[in-house]
Design an enzyme around this catalytic site. Structure first.
Site, PDB file in Angstrom:
ATOM      1  N   GLU A 107       0.828  -1.214   0.000  1.00 34.39           N
ATOM      2  CA  GLU A 107       0.000   0.000   0.000  1.00 34.39           C
ATOM      3  C   GLU A 107       0.862   1.263   0.000  1.00 34.39           C
ATOM      4  OE1 GLU A 107      -3.089   0.506  -0.487  1.00 34.39           O
ATOM      5  OE2 GLU A 107      -3.670  -1.600  -0.565  1.00 34.39           O
ATOM      6  N   CYS A 257     -12.253   2.314 -15.891  1.00 35.57           N
ATOM      7  CA  CYS A 257     -12.503   3.766 -15.801  1.00 35.57           C
ATOM      8  C   CYS A 257     -11.153   4.476 -15.746  1.00 35.57           C
ATOM      9  CB  CYS A 257     -13.342   4.072 -14.564  1.00 35.57           C
ATOM     10  SG  CYS A 257     -14.034   5.727 -14.593  1.00 35.57           S
ATOM     11  N   CYS A 264     -16.229   2.597 -21.210  1.00 35.11           N
ATOM     12  CA  CYS A 264     -17.580   2.646 -20.653  1.00 35.11           C
ATOM     13  C   CYS A 264     -18.462   1.471 -21.109  1.00 35.11           C
ATOM     14  CB  CYS A 264     -18.240   3.982 -20.968  1.00 35.11           C
ATOM     15  SG  CYS A 264     -17.309   5.375 -20.294  1.00 35.11           S
ATOM     16  N   CYS A 267     -18.243  -1.245 -18.665  1.00 37.82           N
ATOM     17  CA  CYS A 267     -18.330  -0.863 -17.249  1.00 37.82           C
ATOM     18  C   CYS A 267     -19.643  -1.339 -16.626  1.00 37.82           C
ATOM     19  CB  CYS A 267     -18.222   0.659 -17.132  1.00 37.82           C
ATOM     20  SG  CYS A 267     -18.376   1.237 -15.435  1.00 37.82           S
ATOM     21  N   CYS A 273     -24.062   5.929 -14.462  1.00 35.67           N
ATOM     22  CA  CYS A 273     -22.961   6.894 -14.446  1.00 35.67           C
ATOM     23  C   CYS A 273     -23.381   8.229 -15.074  1.00 35.67           C
ATOM     24  CB  CYS A 273     -21.761   6.323 -15.196  1.00 35.67           C
ATOM     25  SG  CYS A 273     -20.380   7.470 -15.277  1.00 35.67           S
TER      26      CYS A 273
HETATM   27 FE1  SF4 Z   1     -16.119   5.349 -15.663  1.00 34.65          FE
HETATM   28 FE2  SF4 Z   1     -18.686   5.971 -15.845  1.00 34.65          FE
HETATM   29 FE3  SF4 Z   1     -17.422   5.089 -17.999  1.00 34.65          FE
HETATM   30 FE4  SF4 Z   1     -17.927   3.453 -15.949  1.00 34.65          FE
HETATM   31  S1  SF4 Z   1     -19.407   4.432 -17.303  1.00 34.65           S
HETATM   32  S2  SF4 Z   1     -15.996   3.624 -17.100  1.00 34.65           S
HETATM   33  S3  SF4 Z   1     -17.713   4.825 -14.200  1.00 34.65           S
HETATM   34  S4  SF4 Z   1     -17.008   6.986 -16.910  1.00 34.65           S
END
Ligand code: SF4
Length: 429
Positions: A107, A257, A264, A267, A273
């Site tokens: 860490e 991200c 996205c 994601c 989002c």
């Molecule tokens: Fe990031 Fe939003 Fe894209 Fe997901 S949808 S990768 S949280 S910007």
């Protein structure tokens, strides 16, 4: 596109900000199919947006976000991070404690450093200092040498100070215990506690800040919105599986991200989002007005004596490169020739007189807050016993011994140039 508001919750100012962004798009394209509407009347389609005072954000759909993230992580997360595994390399069960020492070391290394860069350093470190007692007993020279190239060397010294505090003591099991160690802040402490003991403490490292500011399309730079980002991280945390959840959140930031090209479509939080909904994920986190990065030329002397030894000095412990060794020199004054800079600096900092000779190398090096150009010249020592007037100590060493001293990264090229010059001279002789 449409900004989703948590069912049963009022939009707060952050989401209203996003709404204003997407209104332009909506005016052209209309409300998309399947978009959920906000329960607050002023935000319903057609919009009559009114900004209202900020209420603390509660993400009412946190259970769904947790479930989506953990399901994604199970399939796509970084499951083979060695300090997050049992000694036999298998995954720990939920709630099963892990050895905090390797996690603590990792860490601290991961502050300012990406995992793939830190990993070989961590492996070497664990081979040399396998536990707190070995680290506490080591010399600072050994510790800095092992850290060489990783940057921000105060982290290494603080790890050793922490080891000396911890040796013979039980591992801290709460936030206050970890925060009492040098170099451990709230996010690092939360990450260690959740990773080692599966305890429900939130994290807020750089990756997590980026994900959360995008999730809510925060209009503020993260540094000026820390308390609200902590609320988001706390509110989202899966208290039943904090180790897995925090790791999943970090993995999402590190692999999907990402800063410049968020993926996205892959994601798990895309539907929730706000930055994605606004069509501008990379506009977040919002940045403060960039400061102009200062540029400075540093005159450096590689001083050789009649025996062919070279002069090095050890920096004071304070500051970015504290405790490391370097070739002496200093900042060029306006209008000053670089040879005069070197002569003056060596006189002021070491009380020696030198003859400045040919240029050995020019090295450009950029830090986050400044850019430096090292104009390095070979120098011949003339007179004066070197004094550590602005350093901890000075030493004449054989050029071949330089490798056994911890130097800042920029000095590696100076050493290579010096050894190359020595070799060429030897071959020519
Ligand atoms: Fe990031 Fe939003 Fe894209 Fe997901 S949808 S990768 S949280 S910007």
């Amino acid at each position: 596109m449409f900004v989703l508001a948590p069912v049963g919750q009022a939009l707060d100012a952050e989401r209203c900000f996003s709404s204003r962004v997407v209104l332009l798009v909506l005016a052209v394209h209309g409300r998309p199919q399947g978009a959920r509407s906000c329960p607050q009347r002023s935000h319903r389609w057609p919009f009559r947006v009114r900004l209202h005072p900020v209420a603390p954000l509660t993400i009412a759909d946190a259970p769904e976000l947790r479930q989506l993230l953990l399901a994604w992580w199970q399939q796509h997360g970084r499951q083979a991070i060695p300090w997050k595994l049992r000694p036999d390399g298998s995954q720990p069960a939920d709630g099963e404690p892990l050895d905090p020492y390797p996690i603590w070391i990792a860490e601290i290394m991961l502050q300012q450093t990406q995992l793939q860069v830190a990993l070989p350093y961590w492996q070497r470190w664990m081979a040399v200092f396998p536990g707190v007692a070995a680290l506490a007993a080591a010399s600072e020279h050994e510790v800095l040498l092992l850290w060489q190239g990783l940057g921000y060397y105060s982290r290494a010294r603080r790890l050793q100070q922490g080891a000396r505090q911890l040796v013979g003591q039980p591992w801290p099991r709460d936030l206050a215990g970890w925060l009492a160690l040098p170099g451990v802040g709230r996010s690092t402490a939360g990450s260690i506690l959740s990773s080692a003991f599966d305890r429900p403490f939130a994290i807020l490292d750089g990756n997590v800040k980026r994900v959360l500011t995008r999730l809510v399309a925060s209009p503020k730079p993260p540094a000026r919105d820390a308390s609200r980002l902590w609320q988001h991280s706390e509110g989202l945390l899966d208290r039943g599986r904090p180790r897995a959840f925090n790791q999943a959140l970090m993995d999402l930031g590190a692999t999907v991200c990402t800063p410049r090209q968020p993926r996205c479509p892959e994601c798990p939080w895309q539907r929730h989002c706000a930055a994605y909904a606004a069509g501008t994920p990379t506009a977040y986190p919002v940045k403060d007005t960039p400061r102009e990065i200062p540029f400075q030329v540093i005159g450096v002397g590689v001083v050789l004596n009649a025996s062919g030894q070279v002069l090095i000095d050890q920096r004071l412990n304070e500051g970015l490169l504290g405790g490391l060794w370097e070739f002496p020199g200093g900042k060029q004054e306006p209008g000053e020739a670089i040879t005069d800079t070197i002569t003056r600096e060596l006189r002021e900092e070491l009380a020696i007189e030198v003859a400045v000779g040919e240029q050995l190398i020019v090295v450009d090096h950029a830090y986050s807050h400044k850019k430096l150009r090292f104009d390095v010249h070979l120098c011949r020592w003339i007179s004066g016993e070197p004094q550590p007037l602005a350093s901890q100590q000075v030493r004449w060493v054989e050029p071949a011994e330089l490798q056994s001293y911890p130097f800042p990264a920029a000095n590696a090229r100076i050493i290579a140039a010096l050894l190359q010059t020595e070799q060429s001279s030897a071959e020519a002789a």
